[in-house]
Design a protein around this motif. Structure first.
Motif, PDB file in Angstrom:
ATOM      1  N   LEU A   1      20.256  42.017  74.584  1.00  0.00           N
ATOM      2  CA  LEU A   1      21.269  43.058  74.766  1.00  0.00           C
ATOM      3  C   LEU A   1      22.004  43.300  73.453  1.00  0.00           C
ATOM      4  CD1 LEU A   1      22.871  45.029  76.471  1.00  0.00           C
ATOM      5  CD2 LEU A   1      24.304  43.135  77.229  1.00  0.00           C
ATOM      6  N   TYR A   2      22.367  42.222  72.747  1.00  0.00           N
ATOM      7  CA  TYR A   2      23.034  42.397  71.447  1.00  0.00           C
ATOM      8  C   TYR A   2      22.132  43.159  70.484  1.00  0.00           C
ATOM      9  CZ  TYR A   2      24.945  41.632  66.861  1.00  0.00           C
ATOM     10  OH  TYR A   2      25.424  41.838  65.590  1.00  0.00           O
ATOM     11  N   ASN A   3      20.853  42.819  70.443  1.00  0.00           N
ATOM     12  CA  ASN A   3      19.920  43.495  69.542  1.00  0.00           C
ATOM     13  C   ASN A   3      19.801  44.981  69.871  1.00  0.00           C
ATOM     14  OD1 ASN A   3      19.393  41.190  68.076  1.00  0.00           O
ATOM     15  ND2 ASN A   3      17.653  40.599  69.335  1.00  0.00           N
ATOM     16  N   ALA A   4      19.915  45.328  71.155  1.00  0.00           N
ATOM     17  CA  ALA A   4      19.846  46.736  71.558  1.00  0.00           C
ATOM     18  C   ALA A   4      21.090  47.496  71.113  1.00  0.00           C
ATOM     19  CB  ALA A   4      19.676  46.839  73.075  1.00  0.00           C
ATOM     20  N   ILE A   5      22.231  46.831  71.151  1.00  0.00           N
ATOM     21  CA  ILE A   5      23.503  47.472  70.805  1.00  0.00           C
ATOM     22  C   ILE A   5      23.750  47.471  69.298  1.00  0.00           C
ATOM     23  CG2 ILE A   5      26.019  47.185  71.009  1.00  0.00           C
ATOM     24  CD1 ILE A   5      25.524  46.207  73.845  1.00  0.00           C
ATOM     25  N   LYS A   6      23.234  46.469  68.606  1.00  0.00           N
ATOM     26  CA  LYS A   6      23.538  46.258  67.184  1.00  0.00           C
ATOM     27  C   LYS A   6      23.378  47.506  66.312  1.00  0.00           C
ATOM     28  CE  LYS A   6      22.174  43.341  63.291  1.00  0.00           C
ATOM     29  NZ  LYS A   6      21.262  42.264  62.851  1.00  0.00           N
ATOM     30  N   PRO A   7      22.279  48.265  66.426  1.00  0.00           N
ATOM     31  CA  PRO A   7      22.150  49.439  65.541  1.00  0.00           C
ATOM     32  C   PRO A   7      23.293  50.439  65.697  1.00  0.00           C
ATOM     33  CG  PRO A   7      20.068  48.976  66.641  1.00  0.00           C
ATOM     34  CD  PRO A   7      21.095  48.084  67.271  1.00  0.00           C
TER      35      PRO A   7
END
Length: 197
Positions: free
Chosen positions: A183-189
């Motif tokens: 989830l963090y990786n999806a939001i990070k950008p």
């Protein structure tokens, strides 16, 4: 995130595979069949090998009543237990799966059901038709409960008020700890670009 298509081949036969050629590498098709229905046409074979989806075959040894249903349900539980963000679809004409759909719905997990793959693809495109912002798309993908949505928003809002590197690590840690690194990786950008969520 993967879409999982559980094919009750005993129920839908080759018609249930309609649309398999439109699936992508983010999709997995799991076909459950019995010795009584283990044939397919050359046309279906060509569609299957042209599909980018991962395709697995499971031969159900016991062709007794509901044998396929039990194995489909067990496999769905296994997938959702190990990959909570997975999106599951049952391809069957058997209405007894409604109990499974209701069981998971009560646990904030939607499982769709249709007589063929194409209907699921079409339904998903209609659902995704409205213009959604990045945050809404992420919420749909990860199927967060209302409570989880509020917690995630709170973490992100705190992050928007922070400016140091250690503060960024706080946001990453909180999202990963309360949800998942995916989830963090999806939001990070979107966080890095400063886009509004």
């Amino acid at each position: 995130m993967k879409n999982y298509f559980f094919i009750d081949y005993e129920s839908v036969h080759q018609n249930g595979m309609n649309g398999i050629e439109k699936l992508t590498e983010n999709d997995k098709v799991i076909i459950f069949y019995t010795p009584a229905n283990e044939t397919l046409s050359f046309a279906l074979y060509k569609k299957m090998i042209s599909s980018d989806a991962v395709i697995e075959l499971y031969r159900v040894q016991n062709g007794g009543k509901n044998a396929v249903n039990f194995q489909v349900c067990t496999f769905i539980g296994y997938i959702l237990g190990n990959i909570p963000e997975a999106e599951c679809h049952i391809i069957s004409n058997d209405t007894s799966y409604e109990y499974v759909l209701n069981f998971w719905k009560e646990r904030n997990t939607e499982i769709s059901m249709s007589s063929d793959i194409l209907k699921i693809i079409q339904k998903k495109s209609v659902v995704n038709a409205p213009a959604l912002n990045a945050f809404e798309k992420i919420l749909i993908l990860f199927r967060l409960s209302e409570q989880d949505k509020l917690l995630l928003l709170d973490i992100i809002r705190k992050g928007e008020k922070m400016y140091s590197y250690s503060d960024c690590l706080y946001v990453k840690g909180e999202i990963s700890r309360n949800f998942s690194p995916e989830l963090y990786n999806a939001i990070k950008p979107y966080l890095l670009k400063g886009e509004s969520l």
